[in-house]
Design a protein around this motif. Structure first.
Motif, PDB file in Angstrom:
ATOM      1  N   ILE A   1      -5.859  61.944   6.451  1.00 44.45           N
ATOM      2  CA  ILE A   1      -5.244  61.129   5.391  1.00 44.45           C
ATOM      3  C   ILE A   1      -6.234  60.796   4.260  1.00 44.45           C
ATOM      4  N   ASP A   2      -7.539  60.738   4.584  1.00 42.51           N
ATOM      5  CA  ASP A   2      -8.516  60.440   3.531  1.00 42.51           C
ATOM      6  C   ASP A   2      -8.597  61.551   2.486  1.00 42.51           C
ATOM      7  N   ASP A   3      -8.105  62.734   2.854  1.00 44.39           N
ATOM      8  CA  ASP A   3      -8.100  63.849   1.888  1.00 44.39           C
ATOM      9  C   ASP A   3      -6.906  63.785   0.940  1.00 44.39           C
ATOM     10  N   VAL A   4      -5.980  62.884   1.222  1.00 43.04           N
ATOM     11  CA  VAL A   4      -4.798  62.782   0.354  1.00 43.04           C
ATOM     12  C   VAL A   4      -5.082  61.777  -0.764  1.00 43.04           C
ATOM     13  N   LYS A   5      -5.276  62.306  -1.952  1.00 46.12           N
ATOM     14  CA  LYS A   5      -5.556  61.440  -3.118  1.00 46.12           C
ATOM     15  C   LYS A   5      -4.494  61.645  -4.196  1.00 46.12           C
ATOM     16  N   ASN A   6      -4.024  62.894  -4.316  1.00 45.17           N
ATOM     17  CA  ASN A   6      -3.091  63.224  -5.408  1.00 45.17           C
ATOM     18  C   ASN A   6      -1.717  63.575  -4.842  1.00 45.17           C
ATOM     19  N   ILE A   7      -0.724  62.835  -5.326  1.00 43.41           N
ATOM     20  CA  ILE A   7       0.648  63.080  -4.852  1.00 43.41           C
ATOM     21  C   ILE A   7       1.503  63.578  -6.012  1.00 43.41           C
ATOM     22  N   CYS A   8       2.319  64.585  -5.728  1.00 44.78           N
ATOM     23  CA  CYS A   8       3.264  65.077  -6.723  1.00 44.78           C
ATOM     24  C   CYS A   8       4.672  64.775  -6.211  1.00 44.78           C
ATOM     25  N   VAL A   9       5.498  64.178  -7.046  1.00 40.61           N
ATOM     26  CA  VAL A   9       6.891  63.910  -6.671  1.00 40.61           C
ATOM     27  C   VAL A   9       7.788  64.773  -7.559  1.00 40.61           C
ATOM     28  N   VAL A  10       8.610  65.600  -6.921  1.00 43.18           N
ATOM     29  CA  VAL A  10       9.496  66.503  -7.671  1.00 43.18           C
ATOM     30  C   VAL A  10      10.890  65.878  -7.721  1.00 43.18           C
ATOM     31  N   GLY A  11      11.345  65.551  -8.944  1.00 44.10           N
ATOM     32  CA  GLY A  11      12.619  64.845  -9.106  1.00 44.10           C
ATOM     33  C   GLY A  11      12.329  63.419  -9.531  1.00 44.10           C
TER      34      GLY A  11
ATOM     35  N   THR B   1       2.278  66.073  10.906  1.00 41.97           N
ATOM     36  CA  THR B   1       3.050  64.885  11.286  1.00 41.97           C
ATOM     37  C   THR B   1       2.152  63.646  11.244  1.00 41.97           C
ATOM     38  N   LYS B   2       0.944  63.779  11.778  1.00 39.25           N
ATOM     39  CA  LYS B   2       0.038  62.628  11.832  1.00 39.25           C
ATOM     40  C   LYS B   2      -0.344  62.170  10.413  1.00 39.25           C
ATOM     41  N   ILE B   3      -0.685  63.138   9.562  1.00 40.32           N
ATOM     42  CA  ILE B   3      -1.063  62.769   8.186  1.00 40.32           C
ATOM     43  C   ILE B   3       0.113  62.075   7.495  1.00 40.32           C
ATOM     44  N   SER B   4       1.318  62.568   7.754  1.00 37.66           N
ATOM     45  CA  SER B   4       2.507  61.984   7.114  1.00 37.66           C
ATOM     46  C   SER B   4       2.761  60.560   7.613  1.00 37.66           C
ATOM     47  N   MET B   5       2.564  60.336   8.918  1.00 34.25           N
ATOM     48  CA  MET B   5       2.720  58.979   9.462  1.00 34.25           C
ATOM     49  C   MET B   5       1.630  58.063   8.876  1.00 34.25           C
ATOM     50  N   ASP B   6       0.397  58.606   8.768  1.00 35.22           N
ATOM     51  CA  ASP B   6      -0.706  57.819   8.188  1.00 35.22           C
ATOM     52  C   ASP B   6      -0.434  57.505   6.722  1.00 35.22           C
ATOM     53  N   LEU B   7       0.148  58.489   6.015  1.00 36.61           N
ATOM     54  CA  LEU B   7       0.481  58.262   4.601  1.00 36.61           C
ATOM     55  C   LEU B   7       1.473  57.096   4.491  1.00 36.61           C
ATOM     56  N   CYS B   8       2.458  57.088   5.357  1.00 37.89           N
ATOM     57  CA  CYS B   8       3.443  55.996   5.324  1.00 37.89           C
ATOM     58  C   CYS B   8       2.753  54.643   5.506  1.00 37.89           C
ATOM     59  N   ARG B   9       1.804  54.589   6.433  1.00 44.22           N
ATOM     60  CA  ARG B   9       1.058  53.335   6.651  1.00 44.22           C
ATOM     61  C   ARG B   9       0.344  52.930   5.373  1.00 44.22           C
ATOM     62  N   ARG B  10      -0.313  53.897   4.714  1.00 45.35           N
ATOM     63  CA  ARG B  10      -1.034  53.575   3.464  1.00 45.35           C
ATOM     64  C   ARG B  10      -0.070  53.156   2.358  1.00 45.35           C
ATOM     65  N   LEU B  11       1.163  53.615   2.482  1.00 47.11           N
ATOM     66  CA  LEU B  11       2.182  53.221   1.481  1.00 47.11           C
ATOM     67  C   LEU B  11       2.845  51.904   1.882  1.00 47.11           C
ATOM     68  N   ASP B  12       2.343  51.313   2.980  1.00 50.68           N
ATOM     69  CA  ASP B  12       2.883  50.041   3.470  1.00 50.68           C
ATOM     70  C   ASP B  12       4.353  50.171   3.887  1.00 50.68           C
ATOM     71  N   LYS B  13       4.670  51.339   4.451  1.00 51.71           N
ATOM     72  CA  LYS B  13       6.030  51.574   4.949  1.00 51.71           C
ATOM     73  C   LYS B  13       6.001  51.563   6.474  1.00 51.71           C
ATOM     74  N   VAL B  14       7.180  51.458   7.069  1.00 51.57           N
ATOM     75  CA  VAL B  14       7.289  51.564   8.524  1.00 51.57           C
ATOM     76  C   VAL B  14       7.845  52.959   8.811  1.00 51.57           C
ATOM     77  N   SER B  15       7.046  53.768   9.503  1.00 51.28           N
ATOM     78  CA  SER B  15       7.524  55.130   9.758  1.00 51.28           C
ATOM     79  C   SER B  15       8.046  55.248  11.181  1.00 51.28           C
ATOM     80  N   VAL B  16       9.030  56.128  11.346  1.00 49.91           N
ATOM     81  CA  VAL B  16       9.472  56.476  12.700  1.00 49.91           C
ATOM     82  C   VAL B  16       9.326  57.987  12.840  1.00 49.91           C
ATOM     83  N   HIS B  17       8.914  58.393  14.036  1.00 50.24           N
ATOM     84  CA  HIS B  17       8.696  59.820  14.308  1.00 50.24           C
ATOM     85  C   HIS B  17       9.979  60.378  14.921  1.00 50.24           C
ATOM     86  N   VAL B  18      10.668  61.214  14.151  1.00 48.84           N
ATOM     87  CA  VAL B  18      11.890  61.848  14.663  1.00 48.84           C
ATOM     88  C   VAL B  18      11.443  63.190  15.246  1.00 48.84           C
ATOM     89  N   LYS B  19      11.587  63.324  16.556  1.00 52.40           N
ATOM     90  CA  LYS B  19      10.936  64.439  17.258  1.00 52.40           C
ATOM     91  C   LYS B  19      11.730  65.743  17.223  1.00 52.40           C
TER      92      LYS B  19
END
Ligand SMILES: NC(=O)c1ccc[n+]([C@@H]2O[C@H](COP(=O)([O-])OP(=O)(O)OC[C@H]3O[C@@H](n4cnc5c(N)ncnc54)[C@H](O)[C@@H]3O)[C@@H](O)[C@H]2O)c1
Length: 290
Positions: free
Chosen positions: A3-13, A168-186
Motif C-alpha cells: 500500500i505504501d507504493d500507492v501514491k497516484n490514483i486515477c478515477v475513470v468517470g 486483494t490485500k492492497i485494496s483492503m489496505d487502500l480502503c483503510r487509508r481512505l477511512d472506509k470499512v471494507s468487506v472481503h467478498v470471497k
C-alpha cells in the motif's frame, strides 16, 4: 508491491460516483486524476470540488490548509492517457455497460504502469468478465463503493478467482487509508454482498407498486418506520439513478434469460422519459417542486 507504493490514483468517470470517489481520494492524501469523455461532466465535477471543500471549511470539518492541500491533489482531464500514465491504482466508474468497460480496461492496460491495479466500481459486472482484455488479470478486481461515496463507509472488495491475494490485500489496505470499512467478498456472486440483499427489497417494492398494493410513498414509509431503514427503496433508487436500475435489470436478463429480471413497467416509463431520479430532477419523486 504494497500500500505504501500507492501514491497516484486515477478515477475513470466523473459522474455520480466518480466525482465523489476522486475527491475522497484527494482529501485522504492521494494524488488524484479524474477523467471522463464528457467535458461537461468534468466541469461539473470540478465545480462540485470547488464548492464542497470551502463548505467543509465553513462547517468546521476541515481547516483551510487541509482544503487547499486536497484541492492541489486533484485534477481533471478528458485525456485518458494523461490521467492513467503515472497511476498506481485505477478506479473505473464509467457507465454500467460491459462492452464499454472492456474497452476502457484494454486501453488502461496499455497506458497504466505494469504494477498498477485496475479496479472497477461496477455494481453488477464481475471483474472476471473484464480482466481477460488485460495482461494483468491478477490485478483486476471489483472495488465497490456506495453512493454517496464521500459519505458511505462501506466498500466491497471482491476477489474473483483470477485476483491475487496481494491485489486483494492492497485494496483492503487502500480502503483503510481512505477511512472506509471494507468487506472481503470471497466469491464473484451476482450483486456482491449488500446489493444482493438490497435488490430483493427493490424487487419486492417494485412488484407491490405494479400490483397497486401501495403507493411509492407508503412503501418507502413502511421500510423507514417499520424496518428502520435510513430511506425507502424508491428514495434510494432516486439517489442511485433509475438509469442504473434499468440497465442492471437488462444486464441481468441478458445474463440469466429470466424475464422476471427485466425492468418493471413503471421503471421503464420513468426511464424512457429520462426521469433518472435526483440527477435529472425527477424519478419516483419530483424534486423540482422542493
Ligand atoms: N450510482 C450508484 O449509486 C452506484 C453505486 C455503486 C456503483 N456504481 C457503479 O459506478 C459506475 C458509475 O455509475 P454512476 O452512477 O457514477 O454513472 P453516471 O452515469 O453518473 O456516470 C458515468 C460517467 O461515465 C462517463 N463515461 C462514459 N463513457 C466513458 C469512457 N469511455 N471513459 C470515461 N468516462 C466515460 C460518462 O460521461 C459519465 O460521466 C457504474 O459501473 C455503476 O454500476 C454506481
Amino acid at each position: 508491491m504494497n500500500i505504501d507504493d500507492v501514491k497516484n490514483i486515477c478515477v475513470v468517470g466523473a459522474g455520480n460516483m466518480g466525482h465523489q470517489i476522486s475527491l475522497h481520494c484527494a482529501i485522504k492524501g492521494f494524488n488524484t486524476v479524474c477523467t471522463d469523455i464528457s467535458e461537461d461532466q468534468l466541469k461539473k465535477a470540478e465545480s462540485f470540488v470547488d464548492s464542497y471543500l470551502p463548505g467543509r471549511v465553513k462547517k468546521g470539518k476541515m481547516t483551510e490548509d487541509e482544503a487547499k492541500a486536497a484541492r492541489s491533489r486533484i485534477r481533471f482531464t478528458s485525456d485518458l492517457k494523461d490521467a492513467a500514465k503515472d497511476s498506481d491504482y485505477v478506479i473505473e466508474a464509467a457507465i454500467e455497460v460491459l462492452a464499454l468497460k472492456r474497452k476502457v480496461f484494454a486501453d488502461l492496460d496499455k497506458i497504466a504502469p505494469p504494477h498498477a491495479i485496475l479496479a472497477t466500481n461496477s455494481s453488477a459486472i464481475v471483474s472476471s468478465r473484464i480482466a481477460d482484455v488485460t495482461n494483468r488479470k491478477d490485478k483486476v478486481l471489483n472495488l465497490h463503493f456506495f453512493n454517496p461515496a464521500l459519505v458511505m463507509k462501506l466498500v466491497e472488495v471482491v476477489q474473483g478467482p483470477h485476483v491475487s491475494d496481494e491485489t486483494t490485500k492492497i485494496s483492503m489496505d487502500l480502503c483503510r487509508r481512505l477511512d472506509k470499512v471494507s468487506v472481503h467478498v470471497k466469491k464473484e456472486v451476482k450483486g456482491f454482498l449488500l446489493n444482493r440483499i438490497l435488490l430483493r427489497i427493490f424487487e419486492e417494492a417494485e412488484w407491490m407498486l405494479e400490483m397497486d398494493v401501495a403507493s411509492v410513498e407508503d412503501i418507502d414509509k413502511a421500510c423507514v418506520f417499520g424496518a428502520g431503514h435510513p430511506m425507502g427503496p424508491f428514495t434510494l433508487m432516486d439517489l442511485t439513478g433509475l438509469d442504473l436500475a434499468y440497465t442492471m435489470g437488462l444486464e441481468s436478463f441478458r445474463e440469466t434469460g429470466d424475464p422476471a429480471q427485466l425492468p418493471k413497467p413503471h421503471l421503464v416509463e420513468h426511464f424512457v422519459k429520462g426521469e433518472f431520479g435526483q440527477k435529472t430532477g425527477k424519478g419516483w419523486y419530483d424534486y423540482t417542486k422542493k
